[in-house]
Write an enzyme that holds these catalytic residues in place. Sequence first.
Site, short mmCIF file in Angstrom:
data_model
loop_
_atom_site.label_atom_id
_atom_site.label_comp_id
_atom_site.label_asym_id
_atom_site.label_seq_id
_atom_site.Cartn_x
_atom_site.Cartn_y
_atom_site.Cartn_z
N CYS A 1 -29.17 -0.28 -13.21
CA CYS A 1 -27.74 -0.07 -13.44
C CYS A 1 -27.19 1.13 -12.66
O CYS A 1 -25.97 1.29 -12.56
CB CYS A 1 -27.46 0.08 -14.94
SG CYS A 1 -28.00 -1.35 -15.88
N HIS B 1 -21.04 3.80 -15.80
CA HIS B 1 -21.67 2.50 -16.03
C HIS B 1 -21.21 1.99 -17.40
O HIS B 1 -21.15 2.75 -18.37
CB HIS B 1 -23.20 2.65 -16.00
CG HIS B 1 -23.92 1.43 -16.43
ND1 HIS B 1 -23.59 0.19 -15.95
CD2 HIS B 1 -24.94 1.24 -17.31
CE1 HIS B 1 -24.37 -0.72 -16.52
NE2 HIS B 1 -25.19 -0.10 -17.35
N ASN C 1 -21.97 -5.48 -19.99
CA ASN C 1 -22.78 -4.67 -19.07
C ASN C 1 -23.24 -5.56 -17.91
O ASN C 1 -24.07 -6.44 -18.10
CB ASN C 1 -23.98 -4.11 -19.85
CG ASN C 1 -24.92 -3.30 -18.98
OD1 ASN C 1 -24.86 -3.34 -17.75
ND2 ASN C 1 -25.83 -2.57 -19.62
#
Length: 328
Positions: free
Chosen positions: A111, A255, A285
């Site tokens: 990520c 993020h 996500n």
Amino acid sequence: MGINILGTGSYVPDQTFTNDDFTRFVETNDEWIRTRTGICERRMAGWEPVWYMGTQAALKAIEASGIDPSEIGLVISTTVTGDFLTPSTASIIQDKIGAKNASAFDLNAACSGFVYALDTARRFLETEPSMKYVLVTANEALSRFTDFTDRGSCILFGDGAAAVIVERSDKMFTSHLGSDGSGANVLFARSLMPAPEVAVESDFEDNFPEMSLNKLYQNGKEVYKFAVAALPKAFELAAEKIGVTKEEIDWFIPHQANIRIIETAAKKLGVSMDKFVVTLDHYGNTSSASIPLALDEAVRSGKVKKGDKIALIGFGAGLTYGGIVMEY
Ligand code: COA
């Protein structure tokens, strides 16, 4: 030397998965997911290739930049869910967009991938004078290895892609990248099972015999603890290198993992949530694609403007983290 983001673009698949849709697979409900994560819905790629999503996002970034794809000197694609072990997703995208003079490679920092890749792009531009533009494209289909029997993790992830075209400039830029591999076993997905004769004792398969090949394993609590510390740390370590303060930042674009992670980190930093760009309510996500997706949305809606100081902050499997503070 800094970089100028000439143009941004993004692409998400059409198929929307609401929180209620998960009640078909696991015991959960919309209220639990909303209050524990902030996520309301996410997109799912189905069999749409990751390279296709990345190509669509890249074409939009090229259009927004007004450049000719043949002027791109490097394509960096970030993904943990590439369609092939080899070739790289970057090579396929390079061909599809007509970047015939570019080199191309994939970068996997989970990520944190977009932050790592943007920092890498800047370094290439600094050391390779003949390189005019770099394309960074982040493309992910987490649904490929989501474990839809694990209610603690399957509700978190979504699919999508986003891209930026960058050129060298004298704008403000600072970064910090980090990794703590001792946390590798709290968030992982295996790709290939090792042959029994070469299997060695490890933190992975020995401790998690129940986990299946190709599926994401997550220790949610450990990841949460890491994330709420990594987010402010990555910003502070990058910012302190050039003495930029949190008060000078117009937009924090972290993020997009969980609204509670972002709120806790905002509190630790002493920064109002009004300064944070949040898209996780509608995309969930999307791993490395989440920061550029949020950036593209913020740019196109007029929120982030040229001259704004932005902080891009990634964290994820590895465990990796990274912060970039730059002028947009
Ligand atoms: N629906 C309903 N109940 C659920 C559920 C779901 N989708 N997922 C878990 N639960 C249950 C648990 O089974 C547990 O039940 P129990 O008390 O009967 O055992 C209870 O809810 C609490 O579980 P817990 O794991 O303590 O919840 P939490 O508040 O820690 O939230 C996460 C779980 C995954 C949302 C949270 O830990 C998190 O966000 N971690 C970080 C994950 C992340 O960001 N990963 C990607 C990083 S890049």
